[in-house]
Design a protein around this motif. Sequence first.
Motif, short mmCIF file in Angstrom:
data_model
loop_
_atom_site.label_atom_id
_atom_site.label_comp_id
_atom_site.label_asym_id
_atom_site.label_seq_id
_atom_site.Cartn_x
_atom_site.Cartn_y
_atom_site.Cartn_z
N MET A 57 0.98 -1.32 -0.13
CA MET A 57 0.02 0.01 0.17
C MET A 57 0.84 1.32 -0.01
O MET A 57 0.54 2.20 -0.62
N VAL A 107 -3.21 9.14 1.14
CA VAL A 107 -3.47 8.47 2.36
C VAL A 107 -4.88 8.42 2.83
O VAL A 107 -5.50 7.56 3.15
N ILE A 108 -5.45 9.76 3.08
CA ILE A 108 -6.72 9.92 3.42
C ILE A 108 -7.73 9.53 2.53
O ILE A 108 -8.79 8.68 2.96
N ASP A 109 -7.51 9.66 1.25
CA ASP A 109 -8.44 9.03 0.27
C ASP A 109 -8.57 7.47 0.38
O ASP A 109 -9.48 6.82 0.31
N HIS A 110 -7.12 6.93 0.59
CA HIS A 110 -7.16 5.44 0.67
C HIS A 110 -8.04 5.01 1.80
O HIS A 110 -8.66 4.01 1.55
N PHE A 111 -7.88 5.48 2.96
CA PHE A 111 -8.51 4.93 4.07
C PHE A 111 -10.09 5.38 3.90
O PHE A 111 -11.09 4.66 4.43
N ARG A 112 -10.34 6.46 3.20
CA ARG A 112 -12.00 6.64 3.05
C ARG A 112 -12.60 5.68 2.24
O ARG A 112 -13.67 5.09 2.49
N ARG A 113 -11.83 5.14 1.07
CA ARG A 113 -12.09 3.96 0.49
C ARG A 113 -12.20 2.84 0.96
O ARG A 113 -13.35 1.98 1.04
N GLU A 114 -11.45 2.40 1.96
CA GLU A 114 -11.16 1.21 2.67
C GLU A 114 -12.59 1.25 3.55
O GLU A 114 -13.24 0.23 3.78
N ARG A 115 -12.99 2.37 4.19
CA ARG A 115 -13.98 2.74 4.91
C ARG A 115 -15.36 2.25 4.54
O ARG A 115 -16.13 1.39 5.13
N SER A 143 -15.75 -1.60 3.40
CA SER A 143 -15.93 -2.35 4.37
C SER A 143 -17.74 -2.96 4.55
O SER A 143 -17.71 -3.80 5.08
#
Length: 140
Positions: free
Chosen positions: A1, A37-45, A48
């Motif tokens: 990642m 990084v923020i965009d990545h975690f938004r997508r992951e959330r 889910s």
Amino acid sequence: MADDIVQDTFLRIIATPSLPEQDFAKSYLYRTANNLVIDHFRRERILSFVPDPEKAFEMLADDTPSPEQIAWSRQELKRLQKILQKLPKHHREVFILARIEGLTYVQIGEQLGIPSQTAFSRMVRALGLIKEAMDQAEKK
């Protein structure tokens, strides 16, 4: 990642038409990476909540209009065209220039040789007349 984010960061920076001055380049680089990084975690959330992230886009509704919606839209457009033809010329001109041509009231005023306030008031009146005609047509 992390490797993907580093690569995406440099791709974004390379694709940027005008980079910041050298004094701000380092902070620009960090800000770009941080945003990715923020965009990545938004997508992951968001993903889910989806049972199979690989098929997430298949679950989205198709926004292509149905044949019924197309037919209804065409009928409404024809009805609006008939109503526009019946409007007084000065109201119709302002409506077309504003809603179809996308001109501002100042531009309409300049083109028609009237004050922009007059263009605005004619538009308000045109919208009122159109609404009245549409309401009457629905009652029939």
